[in-house]
Design an enzyme around this catalytic site. Structure first.
Site, short mmCIF file in Angstrom:
data_model
loop_
_atom_site.label_atom_id
_atom_site.label_comp_id
_atom_site.label_asym_id
_atom_site.label_seq_id
_atom_site.Cartn_x
_atom_site.Cartn_y
_atom_site.Cartn_z
N GLU A 271 0.76 84.01 3.73
CA GLU A 271 -0.61 83.97 4.24
C GLU A 271 -0.72 82.72 5.09
O GLU A 271 -0.71 81.60 4.58
CB GLU A 271 -1.66 83.96 3.14
N CYS A 304 -9.01 79.38 5.90
CA CYS A 304 -8.25 80.11 6.92
C CYS A 304 -8.97 81.37 7.38
O CYS A 304 -8.67 81.89 8.45
CB CYS A 304 -6.86 80.45 6.40
#
Length: 498
Positions: A271, A304
């Site tokens: 990720e 994020c």
């Protein structure tokens, strides 16, 4: 593991490494944990040496190959992991105080739930989901295929087996959340784990190491080590004894992880960075005023999946910029332990400098500062909540992940133009569409190249997976896909003897 530590003595050995079922002091370079609210050290201890990382990997390998954990019925593994979660809940207040200190998230922030209480709830739900997933599923053969040429019968099965040894490398912004989402699904599916937290936020992971004794895991099944550098992390991504790497962090580091894992063909779950777009359709412009608050006040923009690129109709842009500026007027920057604080620090001095650099680059490329734009004049690592008027999507502040309290507003001519700009990014982690006409908003969402797109909401659930497209990563976390990521699929074809 019962001889590791008594639960009452947890605080005493808070900075020890968990290797092969025992808590041991680090033998490597010193680790200094910095409180970003003050810039002062909150803890100092010896980190793990490269040799200790090698020991942990070997212990995990031995534990997996021995099979005491991997061969347990899933229900028994889940029962043990629920004990682990119960031990965390019993000390939740202690853990929350630790997270506030090491991350700088304000204690009264809405983000605090995502730091501790939320992950504990989600882990419980994840274990429930894991318990429902079958270990074996039947492949949908046709009737003709079920009869082999010799007249016998054939059954084809999908068997889900644990991957083996999982190297879990976590990030600093949500250290407990990210660590648990790597560690517990991997353990629940029968793997052994070596967890290495970010050097910027090592304390919560070592806190977990001390609580692991309560769970009763076999020796070596869970190993937790902290370090000041990256030698251990490199070993975790290169050692042939490791079968899978689960990493959360920047795209640039993710590329290195992928390259290091390639020679031994390790499974990857990455990720990575995000530069998420928020598209406000013409019928929902009044909702755009929330964009600055939801980004800047969400852990000082250190997320994020935050929508840091805000797209609005060109004609509405001045109105939106004014609303965003006004929305930040009451933001209170301060120490994370102060109840009145609504926005805390970024994680480090380097991150403050990164915010400064990108604001400068943005202005040099034609942007205008509408609000903020500079570091706050106080001890610690603070940057003002910042709104930029960006002339186009090519601006550096629109293309690169800043990871701070900085958003940019960009005007679009029509919906096709908005979608084109939203997709004009090397990243594709998340995205947002706001529109009163749900059918139209959904149609826009389906054209965005991103692993997750939220329509009129922000949604995260243990039952729904997330993951990146393009340079935002490989694989999925959470949901069925996130659990299956820690399993190898084996096809078993069974025929009757003739």
């Amino acid at each position: 593991m019962a001889d590791i530590i008594n639960a009452e003595s947890q605080t005493t050995l808070a900075h020890h490494m968990l290797i092969g079922g025992r808590l041991v002091p680090g033998e490597g370079a010193p680790v200094t944990a910095i409180n970003p609210s003050s810039g002062a050290a909150s803890a100092k201890f010896s980190g793990a040496s490269p040799a200790q990382f090698a020991q942990a990997i070997a212990a995990a390998r031995t534990a997996f190959d021995k099979g005491d954990w991997a061969n347990l019925p899933a229900a028994e593994r889940i029962t043990i992991l629920r004990r682990f979660l119960a031990a965390m809940r019993a000390r939740q207040a202690e853990l929350e105080a630790l997270i506030i200190t090491e991350t700088g998230v304000p204690k009264s922030s809405f983000v605090m739930d995502a730091q501790v209480a939320g992950p504990l709830r989600q882990m419980d739900a994840m274990l429930t989901l894991c318990a429902k997933l079958p270990e074996i599923e039947e492949n949908p053969l046709t009737l003709e295929e079920r009869i082999n040429p010799l007249g016998g019968f054939v059954q084809s099965l999908r068997y889900y087996a644990p991957v083996g040894v999982v190297a879990a490398i976590s990030a600093y912004n949500f250290p407990l959340h990210i660590s648990l989402w790597k560690m517990l699904p991997a353990l629940a599916t029968g793997n052994s784990v070596v967890l290495r937290p970010s050097p910027l936020t090592p304390l919560s992971a070592l806190w977990l190491a001390n609580l692991a004794a309560v769970a009763g895991l076999p020796e070596g099944v869970l190993n937790i080590l902290a370090e000041s550098g990256s030698e251990g992390a490199v070993l975790m991504t290169t050692d042939p004894a490791v079968n899978m790497v689960s990493f959360t962090g920047s795209t640039e580091v993710g590329k290195h992880v992928a390259a290091q894992a390639a020679p031994s063909m390790k499974r990857l779950q990455l990720e990575l960075g995000g530069k998420s777009a928020q598209i406000f359709l013409p019928d929902s412009i009044e909702a755009a005023y929330r964009a600055a608050i939801t980004v800047c006040l969400s852990h000082a923009g250190q997320g994020c999946v935050l929508g840091t690129r805000v797209f609005v109709p060109e004609a509405e842009k001045p109105k939106v910029l004014g609303a965003l500026q006004a929305s930040l007027a009451y933001a209170k920057i301060g120490d994370s332990t102060d109840e009145a604080t609504t926005m805390g620090p970024v994680i480090s001095a380097a991150q403050v400098e990164r915010c400064e650099r990108y604001v400068r680059l943005a202005v040099e490329a034609g942007a205008k500062i509408v609000a903020g734009g500079k570091r706050a004049d106080r001890p610690g690592f603070y940057f003002e909540p910042t709104v930029l008027d960006l002339p186009d999507n090519k601006n550096p502040a629109a293309q690169d992940e800043i990871f701070g309290p900085v958003i940019g507003v960009i005007g679009y001519r029509d919906i096709d133009h908005a979608i084109e700009m939203a997709n004009d990014s090397p990243l594709g982690l998340s995205g947002y569409v706001h529109g009163k006409n749900a059918r139209e908003a959904l149609a826009v969402a389906r054209r965005i190249r991103s692993g997750t797109v939220n329509v009129n909401c922000f949604f995260a659930s243990p039952n729904a997976s997330s993951g990146g497209q393009k340079l935002s990563g490989i694989g999925r976390e959470r949901g069925v896909e996130g659990i299956r990521a820690f399993q190898e699929l084996q096809c078993l074809n069974l025929g009757t003897a003739v």
